[in-house]
Design a protein around this motif. Structure first.
Motif, PDB file in Angstrom:
ATOM      1  N   LEU A 116     -16.832   5.537   6.812  1.00  7.58           N
ATOM      2  CA  LEU A 116     -16.989   5.948   5.413  1.00  7.58           C
ATOM      3  C   LEU A 116     -17.607   4.782   4.626  1.00  7.58           C
ATOM      4  CD1 LEU A 116     -13.557   7.744   5.077  1.00  7.58           C
ATOM      5  CD2 LEU A 116     -15.786   8.848   4.880  1.00  7.58           C
ATOM      6  N   LYS A 117     -18.280   5.121   3.531  1.00  9.38           N
ATOM      7  CA  LYS A 117     -18.936   4.092   2.709  1.00  9.38           C
ATOM      8  C   LYS A 117     -18.170   3.899   1.415  1.00  9.38           C
ATOM      9  CE  LYS A 117     -23.273   5.580   2.486  1.00  9.38           C
ATOM     10  NZ  LYS A 117     -24.708   5.547   2.118  1.00  9.38           N
ATOM     11  N   LEU A 118     -17.863   2.647   1.108  1.00  8.52           N
ATOM     12  CA  LEU A 118     -17.210   2.316  -0.154  1.00  8.52           C
ATOM     13  C   LEU A 118     -18.251   2.340  -1.267  1.00  8.52           C
ATOM     14  CD1 LEU A 118     -14.491   1.301  -1.395  1.00  8.52           C
ATOM     15  CD2 LEU A 118     -15.376  -1.013  -1.059  1.00  8.52           C
ATOM     16  N   VAL A 119     -18.031   3.141  -2.313  1.00  9.32           N
ATOM     17  CA  VAL A 119     -18.988   3.175  -3.420  1.00  9.32           C
ATOM     18  C   VAL A 119     -18.363   2.738  -4.744  1.00  9.32           C
ATOM     19  CG1 VAL A 119     -20.550   4.844  -2.384  1.00  9.32           C
ATOM     20  CG2 VAL A 119     -18.664   5.672  -3.792  1.00  9.32           C
ATOM     21  N   GLY A 120     -17.038   2.488  -4.739  1.00  8.24           N
ATOM     22  CA  GLY A 120     -16.378   1.983  -5.946  1.00  8.24           C
ATOM     23  C   GLY A 120     -15.013   1.441  -5.603  1.00  8.24           C
ATOM     24  N   ALA A 121     -14.582   0.387  -6.309  1.00  8.90           N
ATOM     25  CA  ALA A 121     -13.255  -0.180  -6.081  1.00  8.90           C
ATOM     26  C   ALA A 121     -12.810  -0.940  -7.314  1.00  8.90           C
ATOM     27  CB  ALA A 121     -13.268  -1.108  -4.874  1.00  8.90           C
ATOM     28  N   LYS A 122     -11.513  -0.864  -7.594  1.00  8.63           N
ATOM     29  CA  LYS A 122     -10.993  -1.476  -8.811  1.00  8.63           C
ATOM     30  C   LYS A 122      -9.519  -1.807  -8.637  1.00  8.63           C
ATOM     31  CE  LYS A 122     -11.418   1.246 -12.430  1.00  8.63           C
ATOM     32  NZ  LYS A 122     -12.129   1.866 -13.565  1.00  8.63           N
ATOM     33  N   PHE A 123      -9.179  -3.073  -8.855  1.00  9.22           N
ATOM     34  CA  PHE A 123      -7.792  -3.513  -8.832  1.00  9.22           C
ATOM     35  C   PHE A 123      -7.269  -3.406 -10.258  1.00  9.22           C
ATOM     36  CE2 PHE A 123      -4.597  -7.062  -8.498  1.00  9.22           C
ATOM     37  CZ  PHE A 123      -3.788  -6.430  -7.565  1.00  9.22           C
ATOM     38  N   MET A 124      -6.225  -2.625 -10.478  1.00  9.07           N
ATOM     39  CA  MET A 124      -5.864  -2.278 -11.866  1.00  9.07           C
ATOM     40  C   MET A 124      -4.401  -1.894 -12.003  1.00  9.07           C
ATOM     41  SD  MET A 124      -7.508   1.587 -11.901  1.00  9.07           S
ATOM     42  CE  MET A 124      -6.577   2.184 -13.316  1.00  9.07           C
ATOM     43  N   ARG A 125      -3.937  -1.849 -13.242  1.00 10.72           N
ATOM     44  CA  ARG A 125      -2.630  -1.267 -13.544  1.00 10.72           C
ATOM     45  C   ARG A 125      -2.848   0.137 -14.095  1.00 10.72           C
ATOM     46  NH1 ARG A 125       1.908  -4.991 -13.821  1.00 10.72           N
ATOM     47  NH2 ARG A 125       3.181  -3.194 -14.376  1.00 10.72           N
ATOM     48  N   VAL A 167      -2.435  -1.265  -8.605  1.00 10.83           N
ATOM     49  CA  VAL A 167      -2.916  -0.378  -7.543  1.00 10.83           C
ATOM     50  C   VAL A 167      -4.353  -0.783  -7.210  1.00 10.83           C
ATOM     51  CG1 VAL A 167      -1.479   1.543  -8.330  1.00 10.83           C
ATOM     52  CG2 VAL A 167      -3.860   1.382  -9.119  1.00 10.83           C
ATOM     53  N   PHE A 168      -4.827  -0.347  -6.040  1.00 11.10           N
ATOM     54  CA  PHE A 168      -6.225  -0.578  -5.680  1.00 11.10           C
ATOM     55  C   PHE A 168      -6.910   0.776  -5.558  1.00 11.10           C
ATOM     56  CE2 PHE A 168      -9.668  -1.999  -2.708  1.00 11.10           C
ATOM     57  CZ  PHE A 168     -10.234  -2.941  -3.559  1.00 11.10           C
ATOM     58  N   ALA A 169      -7.706   1.105  -6.598  1.00  9.39           N
ATOM     59  CA  ALA A 169      -8.383   2.406  -6.665  1.00  9.39           C
ATOM     60  C   ALA A 169      -9.760   2.312  -6.025  1.00  9.39           C
ATOM     61  CB  ALA A 169      -8.513   2.838  -8.125  1.00  9.39           C
ATOM     62  N   MET A 170     -10.120   3.339  -5.267  1.00  7.92           N
ATOM     63  CA  MET A 170     -11.393   3.308  -4.533  1.00  7.92           C
ATOM     64  C   MET A 170     -12.075   4.671  -4.535  1.00  7.92           C
ATOM     65  SD  MET A 170      -9.859   1.536  -1.107  1.00  7.92           S
ATOM     66  CE  MET A 170      -8.278   2.304  -1.384  1.00  7.92           C
ATOM     67  N   VAL A 171     -13.391   4.640  -4.360  1.00  4.63           N
ATOM     68  CA  VAL A 171     -14.147   5.861  -4.079  1.00  4.63           C
ATOM     69  C   VAL A 171     -14.856   5.657  -2.751  1.00  4.63           C
ATOM     70  CG1 VAL A 171     -15.976   7.415  -4.846  1.00  4.63           C
ATOM     71  CG2 VAL A 171     -14.462   6.342  -6.536  1.00  4.63           C
ATOM     72  N   TRP A 172     -14.623   6.584  -1.830  1.00  6.71           N
ATOM     73  CA  TRP A 172     -15.249   6.532  -0.503  1.00  6.71           C
ATOM     74  C   TRP A 172     -16.166   7.731  -0.333  1.00  6.71           C
ATOM     75  CZ3 TRP A 172     -14.949   2.536   2.907  1.00  6.71           C
ATOM     76  CH2 TRP A 172     -13.948   1.570   2.670  1.00  6.71           C
ATOM     77  N   GLU A 173     -17.281   7.503   0.361  1.00  9.60           N
ATOM     78  CA  GLU A 173     -18.300   8.546   0.527  1.00  9.60           C
ATOM     79  C   GLU A 173     -18.582   8.785   2.001  1.00  9.60           C
ATOM     80  OE1 GLU A 173     -21.905   8.147  -1.990  1.00  9.60           O
ATOM     81  OE2 GLU A 173     -22.972   8.242  -0.076  1.00  9.60           O
ATOM     82  N   GLY A 174     -18.800  10.044   2.338  1.00  7.10           N
ATOM     83  CA  GLY A 174     -19.164  10.381   3.713  1.00  7.10           C
ATOM     84  C   GLY A 174     -19.093  11.879   3.927  1.00  7.10           C
ATOM     85  N   ALA A 175     -19.479  12.318   5.120  1.00  2.55           N
ATOM     86  CA  ALA A 175     -19.430  13.731   5.452  1.00  2.55           C
ATOM     87  C   ALA A 175     -17.978  14.197   5.398  1.00  2.55           C
ATOM     88  CB  ALA A 175     -20.020  13.961   6.837  1.00  2.55           C
ATOM     89  N   ASP A 176     -17.709  15.219   4.580  1.00  2.00           N
ATOM     90  CA  ASP A 176     -16.360  15.803   4.528  1.00  2.00           C
ATOM     91  C   ASP A 176     -15.296  14.737   4.197  1.00  2.00           C
ATOM     92  OD1 ASP A 176     -14.837  18.071   4.683  1.00  2.00           O
ATOM     93  OD2 ASP A 176     -14.638  18.047   6.861  1.00  2.00           O
ATOM     94  N   ALA A 177     -15.667  13.796   3.328  1.00  2.00           N
ATOM     95  CA  ALA A 177     -14.833  12.606   3.104  1.00  2.00           C
ATOM     96  C   ALA A 177     -13.409  12.933   2.643  1.00  2.00           C
ATOM     97  CB  ALA A 177     -15.512  11.691   2.084  1.00  2.00           C
ATOM     98  N   THR A 178     -13.262  13.950   1.802  1.00  2.00           N
ATOM     99  CA  THR A 178     -11.933  14.256   1.253  1.00  2.00           C
ATOM    100  C   THR A 178     -10.976  14.660   2.370  1.00  2.00           C
ATOM    101  OG1 THR A 178     -13.087  15.069  -0.702  1.00  2.00           O
ATOM    102  CG2 THR A 178     -10.733  15.511  -0.579  1.00  2.00           C
ATOM    103  N   ARG A 179     -11.433  15.542   3.234  1.00  2.00           N
ATOM    104  CA  ARG A 179     -10.586  15.990   4.343  1.00  2.00           C
ATOM    105  C   ARG A 179     -10.369  14.868   5.364  1.00  2.00           C
ATOM    106  NH1 ARG A 179     -10.914  18.388   9.153  1.00  2.00           N
ATOM    107  NH2 ARG A 179     -13.186  18.300   9.136  1.00  2.00           N
ATOM    108  N   GLN A 180     -11.432  14.118   5.639  1.00  2.00           N
ATOM    109  CA  GLN A 180     -11.336  12.978   6.577  1.00  2.00           C
ATOM    110  C   GLN A 180     -10.233  12.014   6.162  1.00  2.00           C
ATOM    111  OE1 GLN A 180     -13.086  12.067   9.247  1.00  2.00           O
ATOM    112  NE2 GLN A 180     -14.925  13.340   9.207  1.00  2.00           N
TER     113      GLN A 180
END
Ligand SMILES: Nc1ncnc2c1ncn2[C@@H]1O[C@H](COP(=O)(O)OP(=O)(O)OP(=O)(O)O)[C@@H](O)[C@H]1O
Length: 159
Positions: free
Chosen positions: A34-43, A74-87
């Motif tokens: 999967l490809k990381l397209v966003g990440a944020k360390f936050m409250r 928390v460490f919030a992220m967005v991941w990208e890829g084929a069928d990423a949500t189910r994966q």
């Protein structure tokens, strides 16, 4: 992003951050392709917690859930890829670590239902991934790879 790719929202919860599991969890998604397209360390503040977990409002565990998710970073992220949500959901295991198979993130790292280290958008809830990405990230925080170098790593029928 090619036509069959999608993006999903994933978050290492306060227990995972506190136990030093960010790297381990990021690593699993990276090595799965999967490809990381966003990440944020936050409250997460009260308001965001109520928006994110709105569907559970009124349930007996709701207040505890809000208290927990706002209790530390928390460490919030967005991941990208084929069928990423189910994966991602498959890699996470079941909500309760006790029901999660070894090899899954919760099956290997989760302690109990309230401390299950990770959140990922529900693939059975249509549009939940996009809603959660919008809730946590501005468009400008999501990064297009758009690199030739990425194309030989992430083989794609479009190329
Ligand atoms: N009965 C419960 N008691 C305590 N906490 C619970 C209970 N049910 C769910 N939770 C907590 O609320 C979160 C959200 O519940 P949900 O049913 O949406 O599970 P999930 O979709 O697997 O988890 P998440 O939304 O965190 O990915 C769970 O991850 C868990 O931490």
């Amino acid at each position: 992003m090619s036509h069959h790719d999608e993006r999903t929202f994933v978050m290492v919860k306060p227990d995972g951050v506190q136990r030093g599991l960010i790297g381990e969890i990021v690593s699993r998604f990276e090595t799965r392709g999967l490809k990381l397209v966003g990440a944020k360390f936050m409250r997460i503040d009260e308001e965001l917690a109520h928006e994110h977990y709105g569907e559970h409002e009124g349930k007996p565990f709701f207040e505890g859930l809000v208290e927990f998710i706002t209790s530390g970073p928390v460490f919030a992220m967005v991941w990208e890829g084929a069928d990423a949500t189910r994966q991602v959901r498959t890699m996470m295991g079941e909500t309760d670590p006790a029901d999660s198979a070894p090899g899954t993130i919760r099956g290997d790292l989760g302690l109990d239902l309230g401390h299950n280290v990770i959140h990922g958008s529900d693939h059975e809830d249509e549009g939940a991934n996009e809603r959660e990405i919008d809730l946590f990230f501005d468009d400008a925080e999501l990064v297009d790879w758009d690199l030739d170098a990425a194309e030989w790593v992430y083989e794609d029928e479009d190329h």
